[in-house]
Enzyme design. Structure first.
Site, mmCIF file in Angstrom:
data_model
loop_
_atom_site.group_PDB
_atom_site.id
_atom_site.type_symbol
_atom_site.label_atom_id
_atom_site.label_comp_id
_atom_site.label_asym_id
_atom_site.label_seq_id
_atom_site.Cartn_x
_atom_site.Cartn_y
_atom_site.Cartn_z
ATOM 1 C CB CYS A 90 13.210 -0.053 7.676
ATOM 2 S SG CYS A 90 12.058 1.568 7.358
ATOM 3 C CB THR A 136 7.048 1.946 -0.916
ATOM 4 O OG1 THR A 136 6.807 3.062 -0.550
ATOM 5 C CG2 THR A 136 8.169 1.176 -0.541
ATOM 6 C CD GLU A 143 9.121 5.355 2.431
ATOM 7 O OE1 GLU A 143 10.440 5.174 2.045
ATOM 8 O OE2 GLU A 143 8.129 4.338 2.428
ATOM 9 C CB CYS A 147 12.897 1.888 1.079
ATOM 10 S SG CYS A 147 11.299 1.068 0.818
ATOM 11 C CB CYS A 176 7.536 -3.302 5.797
ATOM 12 S SG CYS A 176 9.453 -3.103 5.394
ATOM 13 C CD GLU A 209 9.736 5.611 -3.368
ATOM 14 O OE1 GLU A 209 10.136 6.359 -4.361
ATOM 15 O OE2 GLU A 209 10.264 5.193 -2.335
ATOM 16 C CE1 TYR A 226 7.767 3.468 7.451
ATOM 17 C CE2 TYR A 226 8.089 5.903 7.730
ATOM 18 C CZ TYR A 226 7.868 4.627 6.778
ATOM 19 O OH TYR A 226 7.151 5.098 5.683
ATOM 20 C CG HIS A 274 4.068 1.535 7.350
ATOM 21 N ND1 HIS A 274 4.908 0.230 6.939
ATOM 22 C CD2 HIS A 274 4.525 2.442 6.164
ATOM 23 C CE1 HIS A 274 5.585 0.468 5.887
ATOM 24 N NE2 HIS A 274 5.591 1.926 5.560
HETATM 25 FE FE1 SF4 Z 1 10.682 0.832 3.227
HETATM 26 FE FE2 SF4 Z 1 10.715 1.165 5.805
HETATM 27 FE FE3 SF4 Z 1 8.309 1.077 4.684
HETATM 28 FE FE4 SF4 Z 1 9.865 -1.095 4.736
HETATM 29 S S1 SF4 Z 1 8.913 0.092 6.474
HETATM 30 S S2 SF4 Z 1 8.543 -0.486 2.928
HETATM 31 S S3 SF4 Z 1 11.669 -0.480 4.358
HETATM 32 S S4 SF4 Z 1 10.279 2.692 4.384
HETATM 33 FE FE FE Z 2 6.751 3.588 4.006
#
Ligand code: SF4
Ligand code: FE
Length: 482
Positions: free
Chosen positions: A299, A191, A447, A100, A104, A257, A296, A292
């Protein structure tokens, strides 16, 4: 000021002078702490890649606010192409870090707030949108990292915020002053928080009449007085304290985190973006979560690419790459990973403009995307463990590898396909361990389950967004039912 380099970013975080409690000790030099450093380097990749000619087209974009060139992580989406490019960018970053990279959440919070403040001003005569634009212009110009903080501790899940035994279990306004408010509460699972310059704080759920003090949204610098950070543990995290990177699995990068506590923190009026407008809160939560959930689809897919690559490589190293059942398992992993990507791209391509001009993803498809993410990485992890074999759970340590007595035994008995060195084989096994049961699994699995809301939150949205009544109407029309 132009785009920061990775080194400038790290220096700028150092300048913030943040402190955090880490395993029972107050740490004042976070940027060099071995538990934090890999996560800082992961965020720094979002800066480094923007200077890499191979990715500049994807990561640099013209600001819709100032016309200046900015990092896409601070961009307000101006069309479906921007939404698609965001997902592609996140996959690239997942490929580069295998973890991660934390940046984002601020982008997702900003895009949600852009349209919500605009609509709130129209409906309530407030002036939040201009305030938000002033704040975000600085974020773009200074190329900052912003944490989007939504998740309250929530206490007794069966009770509303105002009915909790301790009303601070949902972050709230405890004092109203002429020039701002004082807030108290906490945000969990934050995060990348201590690698960020600023925090956008948002309510965690729709608020009802009588809950105006909980309907508060604002931004403050991370080094604001009375904000406290308590570092979260990850499985196998103390391996980061060891000398050799081998046992870490991902020797360079990692996620991070913290629990963030707001102990009577003053928020100046010009940094407040919602304050008691109950009808705007649900919309803000839904849009932030929607963006968000789209994220995902980029990422986690990028990290999935690394897990698939590691699985294919270990199959070769084990001399099994020609076995058809192994090939089929890798094909299954590819299918699942690309299905998540397809959902991330689909909810982006099907997005539409809000009145503010900012583009929003298709919410139904973004929720389908995230619901798949609550399942598929677990299946990818299961298949990787199946192919990699039991050494993932039993392999000797790097220290034993470096020991003159045990080292030669380990090299001799962990040899497999003669084309490969046994230590390289150990590295790949450790990476698979990291992503499936180690520190990397916090982001890749836990996550994936709970980030941007657990599966039930997506299922509720699916029921709301699916247009069930319309589907029933069509059946009736087809069959001539009145
Ligand atoms: Fe982390 Fe993915 Fe959330 Fe971005 S979208 S903060 S990489 S878990
Ligand atoms: Fe997240």
């Amino acid at each position: 000021m132009g785009l920061k380099t990775a080194e400038e970013y790290i220096e700028s975080v150092k300048d913030l002078g943040l402190q955090s409690h880490i395993m029972g000790k107050e740490c004042a030099d976070l940027t060099s702490h071995p538990l934090v450093r890999p996560s800082l380097k992961a965020v720094a990749q979002t800066y480094a890649l923007a200077h890499d000619p191979a990715y500049q087209d994807l990561m640099e974009v013209k600001s819709s606010i100032t016309g200046r060139i900015i990092n896409r992580f601070t961009h307000i989406h101006q069309g479906t192409e921007d939404l698609v490019n965001k997902v592609k960018m996140l996959r690239v970053c997942g490929n580069a870090t295998a973890c991660c990279f934390q940046r984002c959440v601020g982008m997702d919070a900003a895009n949600a707030l852009f349209s919500v403040t605009y609509e709130c001003d129209k409906e309530h005569g407030t002036s939040y949108h201009k305030r938000f634009l002033d704040f975000w212009t600085r974020v773009q110009d200074e190329d900052l990292v912003v944490d989007g903080a939504m998740t309250d501790p929530k206490g007794d899940r069966g009770k509303r915020p105002k009915d909790q035994l301790d009303p601070d279990l949902f972050l709230r306004v405890v004092e109203r002053k002429k020039d701002g408010v004082v807030v108290r509460g906490a945000k969990l699972h934050q995060t990348g928080m201590i690698n960020s310059h600023e925090i956008i704080v948002m309510p965690t759920l729709t608020m009802r009449p009588g809950e105006e003090d909980w309907a508060i949204c604002f931004a403050i610098p991370t080094n604001t007085p009375n904000v406290h950070y308590i570092y979260g543990r990850q499985s196998s995290d103390t391996r980061k304290l060891e000398e050799s990177g081998l046992d870490m699995g991902n020797p360079r990068y990692g996620g991070q985190e913290v629990m963030t506590v707001f102990e009577d923190v003053f928020v100046p009026e010009e940094r407040i973006f919602l304050n008691g407008e109950l009808d705007q809160v649900g919309k803000l939560v839904q849009r932030f979560a929607g963006y968000h959930r789209q994220s995902y689809g980029g990422c986690k897919v990028g990290v999935g690419d690394i897990l698939i690559g590691a699985t294919a490589l270990i199959a070769k190293m084990n001399g099994l790459e020609k076995a058809t059942h192994i090939q089929d398992k890798i094909i299954e992993m590819i299918h699942l990973n690309e299905t998540m990507f397809a959902c991330g791209i689909a909810c982006s391509a099907m997005g539409g403009a809000t009145d503010s001009g900012c583009y929003l993803i298709d919410l139904l498809l973004a929720n389908v995307c995230k619901l798949n993410v609550t399942r598929f990485p677990f299946e990818l992890a299961r298949l990787a463990l199946d192919v990699a074999g039991g050494l993932v759970g039993t392999m000797p340590s790097a220290k034993d590898l470096n020991d003159p007595v045990t080292g030669p035994y380990i090299r001799k008995y962990l040899a497999s396909n003669p084309e490969f060195d046994s230590v390289d084989r150990m590295k790949v096994i450790r990476l698979i361990e990291n992503l499936t049961i180690g520190a990397g699994a916090v982001s890749y699995l836990v996550e994936s389950m709970h980030g941007a809301g657990p599966p039930m939150a997506q299922r509720i949205m699916l029921r709301r967004q699916a247009g069930l009544e319309e589907k029933i109407r069509r059946v009736k029309e087809l069959l001539g039912i009145e």
